[in-house]
Structure formats: C-alpha cells, structure tokens
Enzyme design. Structure first.
Site, PDB file in Angstrom:
ATOM      1  N   ASP A   1       0.887  -1.288   0.085  1.00 39.17           N
ATOM      2  CA  ASP A   1       0.087   0.003   0.012  1.00 39.17           C
ATOM      3  C   ASP A   1       0.907   1.179   0.086  1.00 39.17           C
ATOM      4  O   ASP A   1       2.065   1.298   0.326  1.00 39.17           O
ATOM      5  CB  ASP A   1      -0.899  -0.040   1.374  1.00 39.17           C
TER       6      ASP A   1
ATOM      7  N   GLY B   1     -12.924   7.142  -2.110  1.00 40.55           N
ATOM      8  CA  GLY B   1     -13.800   7.712  -0.970  1.00 40.55           C
ATOM      9  C   GLY B   1     -15.165   7.640  -1.102  1.00 40.55           C
ATOM     10  O   GLY B   1     -15.821   6.923  -2.062  1.00 40.55           O
TER      11      GLY B   1
ATOM     12  N   ALA C   1     -20.436  -1.107  -7.408  1.00 40.92           N
ATOM     13  CA  ALA C   1     -21.652  -1.089  -8.076  1.00 40.92           C
ATOM     14  C   ALA C   1     -21.644   0.167  -8.491  1.00 40.92           C
ATOM     15  O   ALA C   1     -22.908   0.517  -9.340  1.00 40.92           O
ATOM     16  CB  ALA C   1     -22.780  -1.343  -6.693  1.00 40.92           C
ATOM     17  N   CYS C   2     -20.798   1.136  -8.201  1.00 41.41           N
ATOM     18  CA  CYS C   2     -20.805   2.730  -9.004  1.00 41.41           C
ATOM     19  C   CYS C   2     -20.676   2.330 -10.454  1.00 41.41           C
ATOM     20  O   CYS C   2     -20.837   3.351 -11.426  1.00 41.41           O
ATOM     21  CB  CYS C   2     -19.732   3.417  -8.244  1.00 41.41           C
TER      22      CYS C   2
ATOM     23  N   TYR D   1     -15.333   7.400 -11.223  1.00 40.60           N
ATOM     24  CA  TYR D   1     -14.907   6.592 -10.235  1.00 40.60           C
ATOM     25  C   TYR D   1     -15.701   5.134 -11.070  1.00 40.60           C
ATOM     26  O   TYR D   1     -14.692   4.078 -11.175  1.00 40.60           O
ATOM     27  CB  TYR D   1     -15.455   6.691  -9.054  1.00 40.60           C
TER      28      TYR D   1
ATOM     29  N   LYS E   1     -13.836   1.739 -12.927  1.00 42.65           N
ATOM     30  CA  LYS E   1     -14.199   0.496 -12.569  1.00 42.65           C
ATOM     31  C   LYS E   1     -14.583  -0.499 -13.828  1.00 42.65           C
ATOM     32  O   LYS E   1     -14.209  -1.662 -13.929  1.00 42.65           O
ATOM     33  CB  LYS E   1     -15.271   0.331 -11.531  1.00 42.65           C
TER      34      LYS E   1
ATOM     35  N   LYS F   1     -17.304   6.852   4.046  1.00 39.96           N
ATOM     36  CA  LYS F   1     -18.581   6.853   3.380  1.00 39.96           C
ATOM     37  C   LYS F   1     -19.787   6.759   4.548  1.00 39.96           C
ATOM     38  O   LYS F   1     -19.704   6.906   5.688  1.00 39.96           O
ATOM     39  CB  LYS F   1     -18.614   5.191   2.844  1.00 39.96           C
TER      40      LYS F   1
ATOM     41  N   LYS G   1     -21.187  11.318  13.068  1.00 45.00           N
ATOM     42  CA  LYS G   1     -22.263  12.508  13.406  1.00 45.00           C
ATOM     43  C   LYS G   1     -22.916  12.171  14.716  1.00 45.00           C
ATOM     44  O   LYS G   1     -23.194  12.947  15.713  1.00 45.00           O
ATOM     45  CB  LYS G   1     -23.002  12.723  12.294  1.00 45.00           C
TER      46      LYS G   1
ATOM     47  N   THR H   1     -31.971   5.609  -1.370  1.00 42.51           N
ATOM     48  CA  THR H   1     -31.887   4.218  -0.657  1.00 42.51           C
ATOM     49  C   THR H   1     -30.511   3.562  -1.184  1.00 42.51           C
ATOM     50  O   THR H   1     -29.897   3.912  -2.365  1.00 42.51           O
ATOM     51  CB  THR H   1     -32.903   3.202  -1.592  1.00 42.51           C
TER      52      THR H   1
HETATM   53  P1  NAD Z   1      -9.437   2.002   1.000  1.00 39.94           P
HETATM   54  O1  NAD Z   1      -9.445   3.412   0.487  1.00 39.94           O
HETATM   55  O2  NAD Z   1      -9.611   2.088   2.457  1.00 39.94           O
HETATM   56  O3  NAD Z   1      -8.332   1.164   0.400  1.00 39.94           O
HETATM   57  C1  NAD Z   1      -7.690   1.172  -0.722  1.00 39.94           C
HETATM   58  C2  NAD Z   1      -6.321   1.457  -0.425  1.00 39.94           C
HETATM   59  O4  NAD Z   1      -5.704   1.642  -1.741  1.00 39.94           O
HETATM   60  C3  NAD Z   1      -5.818   2.615   0.388  1.00 39.94           C
HETATM   61  O5  NAD Z   1      -5.145   2.026   1.723  1.00 39.94           O
HETATM   62  C4  NAD Z   1      -4.817   3.490  -0.228  1.00 39.94           C
HETATM   63  O6  NAD Z   1      -3.845   3.932   0.408  1.00 39.94           O
HETATM   64  C5  NAD Z   1      -4.403   2.189  -1.269  1.00 39.94           C
HETATM   65  N1  NAD Z   1      -4.010   3.120  -2.545  1.00 39.94           N
HETATM   66  C6  NAD Z   1      -4.387   4.040  -3.240  1.00 39.94           C
HETATM   67  N2  NAD Z   1      -3.301   4.343  -4.269  1.00 39.94           N
HETATM   68  C7  NAD Z   1      -2.358   3.713  -4.006  1.00 39.94           C
HETATM   69  C8  NAD Z   1      -1.300   3.550  -4.782  1.00 39.94           C
HETATM   70  N3  NAD Z   1      -1.077   4.427  -5.968  1.00 39.94           N
HETATM   71  N4  NAD Z   1      -0.319   2.670  -4.397  1.00 39.94           N
HETATM   72  C9  NAD Z   1      -0.459   1.853  -3.355  1.00 39.94           C
HETATM   73  N5  NAD Z   1      -1.622   1.948  -2.619  1.00 39.94           N
HETATM   74  C10 NAD Z   1      -2.647   2.707  -3.226  1.00 39.94           C
HETATM   75  O7  NAD Z   1     -10.819   1.421   0.244  1.00 39.94           O
HETATM   76  P2  NAD Z   1     -11.664   0.119   0.411  1.00 39.94           P
HETATM   77  O8  NAD Z   1     -12.864   0.488   1.199  1.00 39.94           O
HETATM   78  O9  NAD Z   1     -10.793  -0.816   1.317  1.00 39.94           O
HETATM   79  O10 NAD Z   1     -11.846  -0.472  -0.794  1.00 39.94           O
HETATM   80  C11 NAD Z   1     -10.970  -1.526  -1.575  1.00 39.94           C
HETATM   81  C12 NAD Z   1     -11.324  -1.805  -2.832  1.00 39.94           C
HETATM   82  O11 NAD Z   1     -12.761  -2.110  -2.880  1.00 39.94           O
HETATM   83  C13 NAD Z   1     -11.252  -0.344  -3.882  1.00 39.94           C
HETATM   84  O12 NAD Z   1     -10.715  -0.925  -4.930  1.00 39.94           O
HETATM   85  C14 NAD Z   1     -12.764   0.116  -4.107  1.00 39.94           C
HETATM   86  O13 NAD Z   1     -12.860   0.749  -5.206  1.00 39.94           O
HETATM   87  C15 NAD Z   1     -13.331  -1.105  -3.899  1.00 39.94           C
HETATM   88  N6  NAD Z   1     -14.877  -1.062  -3.431  1.00 39.94           N
HETATM   89  C16 NAD Z   1     -15.070  -0.720  -1.965  1.00 39.94           C
HETATM   90  C17 NAD Z   1     -16.314  -0.322  -1.594  1.00 39.94           C
HETATM   91  C18 NAD Z   1     -16.485  -0.004  -0.313  1.00 39.94           C
HETATM   92  O14 NAD Z   1     -17.861   0.157   0.219  1.00 39.94           O
HETATM   93  N7  NAD Z   1     -15.454   0.058   0.686  1.00 39.94           N
HETATM   94  C19 NAD Z   1     -17.262  -0.395  -2.371  1.00 39.94           C
HETATM   95  C20 NAD Z   1     -17.197  -0.764  -3.856  1.00 39.94           C
HETATM   96  C21 NAD Z   1     -15.945  -1.179  -4.379  1.00 39.94           C
END
Ligand code: NAD
Length: 326
Positions: A32, A75, A118-119, A148, A152, A191, A199, A218
């Site tokens: 990371d 985010g 899902a986005c 975003y 995906k 989120k 809050k 929703t």
């Molecule tokens: P998160 O932001 O906590 O984790 C993503 C990680 O990627 C972060 O720790 C960030 O530092 C790392 N990252 C970003 N750019 C980087 C880079 N250039 N090099 C190395 N690391 C990098 O998000 P999450 O909620 O753990 O999501 C994980 C995955 O699941 C993502 O791909 C996200 O798009 C997908 N996702 C999450 C959700 C959700 O509700 N959390 C929903 C749909 C999809």
C-alpha cells in the site's frame, strides 16, 4: 505454502482480507502507499510503495501466485461526486490496474481478484429509490454517474481481456457499500455508515445531525466479514464474474441514521443539507451470486451497525481525549 499479494492492504477491506488469508494459512505480502491507520497488519511482509510506479509493481509480484487487487483512489460521495478528483481517480486507479496485470502476468501470477464497484451500474436504472436495477447483466449500455464508476468498468474489461489474451485466471466482484471497523471515518473520504456513526457519536441526546440530500435515497450496506467471505468464496469457485457482493437489505439514508441512533441510544433530529449524493436508489441483486456460489450475504444490517458504531464511537472518544491532552 501459497504466496498471495494483497494490494491496498493498508486500506479498510485489504486489512480485513489480509487477516482472513493469514487465518487460512496463506503467506501474505501486503502493499500500500501507506501503512494501515487503524490496525497492525497481519501480513508476513508489508511493503510501502506506490503501485503507479512500474518498478514498485515489478518488485512486489515476484514469487506470487495470486493477487487480490484492492488498491484504488477512492472515497465516499464527498470524494467521488464532487468532481474535483475525477482526473486523479481515473489516472491513479487505471494505472494501478494496468501495472498489476502486466507485471503480474509477466512474473507468473496465475490468478487475480479484482474489486469493482456497484458504482459502475448505469444511472438510468437507479432513478427510482424504491426499485433500482443492479443485476449484473444490466451494466450495458454503460452510463455510470461518476468517473470512479467508469474506471471500474474499464478495469473490469481490462481484467477480462488479460484473461482472454494471456490465459490468467480472473475473479471480479462488484462491491456494494462495505462497512465496518477499521475504515476511514473522518477527513472527507469516509462513506455514509461511518460518517453517520461519527455524527451520531458527536451529537448529544436529542441533538441535531446533518445529512446530505433529503435522505430518501436508498442503499444497501454489507458488513465487512461477509464481504471477505464472499471474496474468498468467489476466489475458490470456478466462476469469473463479474458478480455483486452486497447486501439486499435496502434502506433509506434516513432509516440508516435512525438505526444508528437506536444503537447509540440517542434521539436525533435530522437536518437535510445540500451535498453530493450519487444515484437515487441502489440495492444488491443477489440472484447470480446465489446461483453460482450457492451463497449470498444474509446477516441483518442492524447487527453490523452495532459493531461499526461502537468502533467509531471509540475513535471519536480517543480523538476528543487527544485534543484535551494537547
Ligand atoms: P480504502 O481506500 O480503504 O483502500 C484502498 C487502498 O488503496 C488505500 O489504503 C490506499 O492507500 C491504497 N492506494 C491508493 N492508491 C495507491 C497507490 N498508488 N499505491 C498503493 N496503494 C494505493 O478502500 P476500501 O474500502 O478498502 O476499498 C478497497 C477496494 O474495494 C477499492 O478498489 C474500492 O474501489 C473497492 N470498493 C469498495 C467499496 C466500499 O464500500 N468500501 C465499494 C465498492 C468498491
């Protein structure tokens, strides 16, 4: 022992997934751009590196048989829908996926898990909050409401193309709002569940909390443990996907806030203010996952919110204590 790589291991889902893979006996390398903010990593090896950099990616895929690719520039609505981060989101996340696939397959990685979202579903199917359509085959004609989501969709196609042309195995999940402890809860990338917990934790009994929009939009929310369960089940199955991994317990954002207030034992008044929103309605369609994996998430939202709230409440208390000590 099978060596696996979790990219995005310093993030919310990645941190939980590393712990799960360790408990199943894997040797895990985490990578990371930053260390995990809320937990000590369970990974055997944790590399801080930028996955946009070719040299970093070439180094970390060596000796790895399976990759779980979770790293993304991401985010909540405040980050994704403001428009200010569109170029960064597309450039950063696409570059990460391009690098991971190319250098991973050259190094002999056999299988990739990719975390889509899902986005990527078209906005035109998510205008009615009471009846959104997020079945997997409804993805096309494509019309996501954010860059975003477009990234995906592009990356889903990239993984499928590598599968067809380079013979790597691929598993793709479309996550629907994953929540739980050890995720971002303040700072602008949080989120709805974590933000609303914060809050409510900061509010007095009988106090006011602000929500973006009319709160009638929703969503469904999946607790992290069932998300990780779904990822592992998909990875071990012979189904490529893309497949939804989400809850089908749909609630309005107003209902979500009241459920959290109930957990907190507080009465709250909601004040609706303008803010970035996303689609009007969204719910996970779990027919395909049930058919292909003979499994779907089933735990009630209220159960996960209890754990999420207690964790956020503790973070808020720590932050307040930290400020008082300064
Ligand atoms: P998160 O932001 O906590 O984790 C993503 C990680 O990627 C972060 O720790 C960030 O530092 C790392 N990252 C970003 N750019 C980087 C880079 N250039 N090099 C190395 N690391 C990098 O998000 P999450 O909620 O753990 O999501 C994980 C995955 O699941 C993502 O791909 C996200 O798009 C997908 N996702 C999450 C959700 C959700 O509700 N959390 C929903 C749909 C999809």
């Amino acid at each position: 022992m099978k060596k696996v790589l979790v990219s995005g291991a310093g993030g919310f889902i990645g941190g939980h997934l590393v712990r799960r893979l360790k408990s199943e006996g894997y040797w895990v390398r985490g990578v990371d751009i930053k260390r995990h903010e809320f937990a000590v990593t369970a990974a055997d090896e944790f590399i801080v590196g930028d996955l946009r950099e070719t040299d970093v990616v070439r180094g970390i895929v060596e000796g790895i048989s399976e990759v779980y690719q979770l790293a993304a520039d991401m985010g909540g609505a405040g980050y994704i829908f403001s428009g200010e981060h569109d170029a960064a989101v597309m450039h950063n996340s696409a570059t990460i996926n391009l690098n991971m696939l190319e250098w991973g397959r050259q190094a002999g990685v056999r299988k990739f898990f990719y975390s889509s979202s899902a986005c990527m579903y078209p906005e035109y199917n998510q205008l009615d909050p009471g009846n959104p359509n997020c079945s997997e085959e409804s993805a096309y004609p494509a019309a996501p409401d954010s860059e975003y989501g477009w990234e995906k969709l592009f990356s889903e196609r990239l993984y499928m193309a590598y599968m067809r042309n380079h013979g790597v195995q691929v598993r793709i999940a479309r996550f629907h709002n994953i929540f739980g402890p050890e995720g971002t809860w303040c700072g602008g990338r949080e989120k709805a569940p974590a933000a609303t917990c914060r809050k409510v934790a900061e509010a007095d009994d009988g106090g006011l909390i602000e929500l973006w929009g009319d709160g009638k939009q929703t969503r469904s929310f999946l607790y992290i443990d069932e998300c990780v369960d779904g990822v592992r089940r998909l990875m071990e199955s012979d189904f490529t996907g893309p497949v939804n991994i989400g809850s089908d317990e749909m609630v309005t954002i107003n209902q979500l806030a009241q459920m959290i207030a109930k957990v907190a034992g507080k009465r709250i008044t909601i004040q609706h203010i303008p803010g970035p929103l996303g689609v009007r309605g969204r719910n996970s369609d779990n027919r395909l996952i049930r058919e292909k994996l003979q499994w779907a998430p089933s735990r009630p939202l209220a159960e996960g919110l209890e754990k999420q709230y207690r964790w956020v409440e503790a973070q808020v208390k720590n932050a307040v204590a930290g400020l008082a000590a300064q």
